[in-house]
Design a protein around this motif. Structure first.
Motif, PDB file in Angstrom:
ATOM      1  N   VAL A   1     -33.563 -31.855   1.901  1.00 43.66           N
ATOM      2  CA  VAL A   1     -33.392 -32.876   0.867  1.00 43.66           C
ATOM      3  C   VAL A   1     -34.320 -32.519  -0.288  1.00 43.66           C
ATOM      4  O   VAL A   1     -35.451 -32.094  -0.069  1.00 43.66           O
ATOM      5  CB  VAL A   1     -33.733 -34.278   1.416  1.00 43.66           C
ATOM      6  N   ALA A   2     -33.859 -32.715  -1.492  1.00 47.74           N
ATOM      7  CA  ALA A   2     -34.630 -32.357  -2.686  1.00 47.74           C
ATOM      8  C   ALA A   2     -35.768 -33.354  -2.943  1.00 47.74           C
ATOM      9  O   ALA A   2     -35.816 -34.019  -3.976  1.00 47.74           O
ATOM     10  CB  ALA A   2     -33.713 -32.256  -3.895  1.00 47.74           C
ATOM     11  N   VAL A   3     -36.685 -33.457  -1.977  1.00 47.33           N
ATOM     12  CA  VAL A   3     -37.877 -34.299  -2.109  1.00 47.33           C
ATOM     13  C   VAL A   3     -39.053 -33.598  -1.432  1.00 47.33           C
ATOM     14  O   VAL A   3     -38.869 -32.690  -0.631  1.00 47.33           O
ATOM     15  CB  VAL A   3     -37.701 -35.708  -1.486  1.00 47.33           C
TER      16      VAL A   3
ATOM     17  N   ALA B   1     -38.501 -29.847  -2.112  1.00 43.31           N
ATOM     18  CA  ALA B   1     -38.073 -29.726  -3.505  1.00 43.31           C
ATOM     19  C   ALA B   1     -38.590 -28.426  -4.111  1.00 43.31           C
ATOM     20  O   ALA B   1     -37.879 -27.768  -4.875  1.00 43.31           O
ATOM     21  CB  ALA B   1     -38.544 -30.933  -4.314  1.00 43.31           C
TER      22      ALA B   1
ATOM     23  N   ARG C   1     -32.120 -21.527  -3.013  1.00 37.91           N
ATOM     24  CA  ARG C   1     -31.084 -22.528  -3.302  1.00 37.91           C
ATOM     25  C   ARG C   1     -29.688 -21.937  -3.107  1.00 37.91           C
ATOM     26  O   ARG C   1     -28.818 -22.562  -2.502  1.00 37.91           O
ATOM     27  CB  ARG C   1     -31.223 -23.093  -4.710  1.00 37.91           C
TER      28      ARG C   1
ATOM     29  N   GLU D   1     -27.022 -23.341  -0.403  1.00 43.51           N
ATOM     30  CA  GLU D   1     -25.700 -23.823  -0.808  1.00 43.51           C
ATOM     31  C   GLU D   1     -24.597 -23.032  -0.117  1.00 43.51           C
ATOM     32  O   GLU D   1     -23.569 -23.593   0.264  1.00 43.51           O
ATOM     33  CB  GLU D   1     -25.582 -23.780  -2.329  1.00 43.51           C
TER      34      GLU D   1
ATOM     35  N   ARG E   1     -24.154 -27.896  -1.363  1.00 41.42           N
ATOM     36  CA  ARG E   1     -25.304 -28.340  -2.162  1.00 41.42           C
ATOM     37  C   ARG E   1     -26.405 -28.865  -1.259  1.00 41.42           C
ATOM     38  O   ARG E   1     -26.177 -29.164  -0.091  1.00 41.42           O
ATOM     39  CB  ARG E   1     -24.903 -29.413  -3.167  1.00 41.42           C
TER      40      ARG E   1
ATOM     41  N   ALA F   1     -29.059 -31.849  -0.244  1.00 43.24           N
ATOM     42  CA  ALA F   1     -28.966 -33.308  -0.234  1.00 43.24           C
ATOM     43  C   ALA F   1     -29.890 -33.918  -1.281  1.00 43.24           C
ATOM     44  O   ALA F   1     -30.954 -33.375  -1.586  1.00 43.24           O
ATOM     45  CB  ALA F   1     -29.339 -33.849   1.140  1.00 43.24           C
ATOM     46  N   GLN F   2     -29.471 -35.030  -1.800  1.00 44.40           N
ATOM     47  CA  GLN F   2     -30.314 -35.869  -2.640  1.00 44.40           C
ATOM     48  C   GLN F   2     -30.774 -37.038  -1.768  1.00 44.40           C
ATOM     49  O   GLN F   2     -30.153 -37.352  -0.759  1.00 44.40           O
ATOM     50  CB  GLN F   2     -29.526 -36.385  -3.859  1.00 44.40           C
ATOM     51  N   ILE F   3     -31.816 -37.686  -2.161  1.00 47.46           N
ATOM     52  CA  ILE F   3     -32.367 -38.777  -1.348  1.00 47.46           C
ATOM     53  C   ILE F   3     -31.323 -39.871  -1.098  1.00 47.46           C
ATOM     54  O   ILE F   3     -31.262 -40.443  -0.005  1.00 47.46           O
ATOM     55  CB  ILE F   3     -33.672 -39.341  -1.957  1.00 47.46           C
ATOM     56  N   ASP F   4     -30.455 -40.150  -2.074  1.00 52.29           N
ATOM     57  CA  ASP F   4     -29.435 -41.181  -1.880  1.00 52.29           C
ATOM     58  C   ASP F   4     -28.449 -40.825  -0.773  1.00 52.29           C
ATOM     59  O   ASP F   4     -27.900 -41.717  -0.120  1.00 52.29           O
ATOM     60  CB  ASP F   4     -28.678 -41.447  -3.179  1.00 52.29           C
ATOM     61  N   ASP F   5     -28.213 -39.526  -0.549  1.00 48.28           N
ATOM     62  CA  ASP F   5     -27.330 -39.118   0.541  1.00 48.28           C
ATOM     63  C   ASP F   5     -27.883 -39.591   1.878  1.00 48.28           C
ATOM     64  O   ASP F   5     -27.137 -40.035   2.754  1.00 48.28           O
ATOM     65  CB  ASP F   5     -27.177 -37.595   0.563  1.00 48.28           C
TER      66      ASP F   5
END
Length: 113
Positions: A52-54, A58, A67, A71, A78, A80-84
């Motif tokens: 996750v990109a955190v 990150a 990256r 991917e 891609r 993950a973003q935190i919202d995922d």
């Protein structure tokens, strides 16, 4: 009542030995806590989010080679973003997931299928 925790990564490397061990312990705890707390109607589940990109991950994603490989290794193409991950937590703690307990849900976008 539902409890969700981040759980296992399925990546093994000498550089991440302690990290992997702590994740494996959490995986075992999810199942044991679910068994112990089930009679009280408390559900316990875990989430294995992959990359996750955190936080420290990150910084890894800033490397174009890393990256690109991530991917390529991920079915959805891609990181993950935190919202995922938050959406999975929202689901697991909702009444819609009322019959799910003791599970570790991999929410990695199909990383390393």
């Amino acid at each position: 009542l539902a409890l969700s925790v981040a759980a296992t990564d399925k990546v093994f490397s000498p550089d991440f030995g302690l990290f992997s061990a702590s994740k494996a312990a959490l995986d075992a705890l999810v199942r044991n806590w679910a068994a112990a707390l089930g009679p009280r109607r408390i559900r316990v589940n875990g989430i294995a989010p992959g990359i996750v990109a955190v936080n420290f991950r990150a910084a890894l994603l800033e490397d174009p080679g890393f990256r690109q490989q991530l991917e390529a290794d991920t079915a959805l193409g891609r990181a993950a973003q935190i919202d995922d991950v938050l959406d999975v937590i929202t689901f697991l703690t909702s009444d819609t997931a009322r019959w799910i307990t003791g599970q570790v849900i991999e929410a990695s976008g199909g990383w390393r299928l």
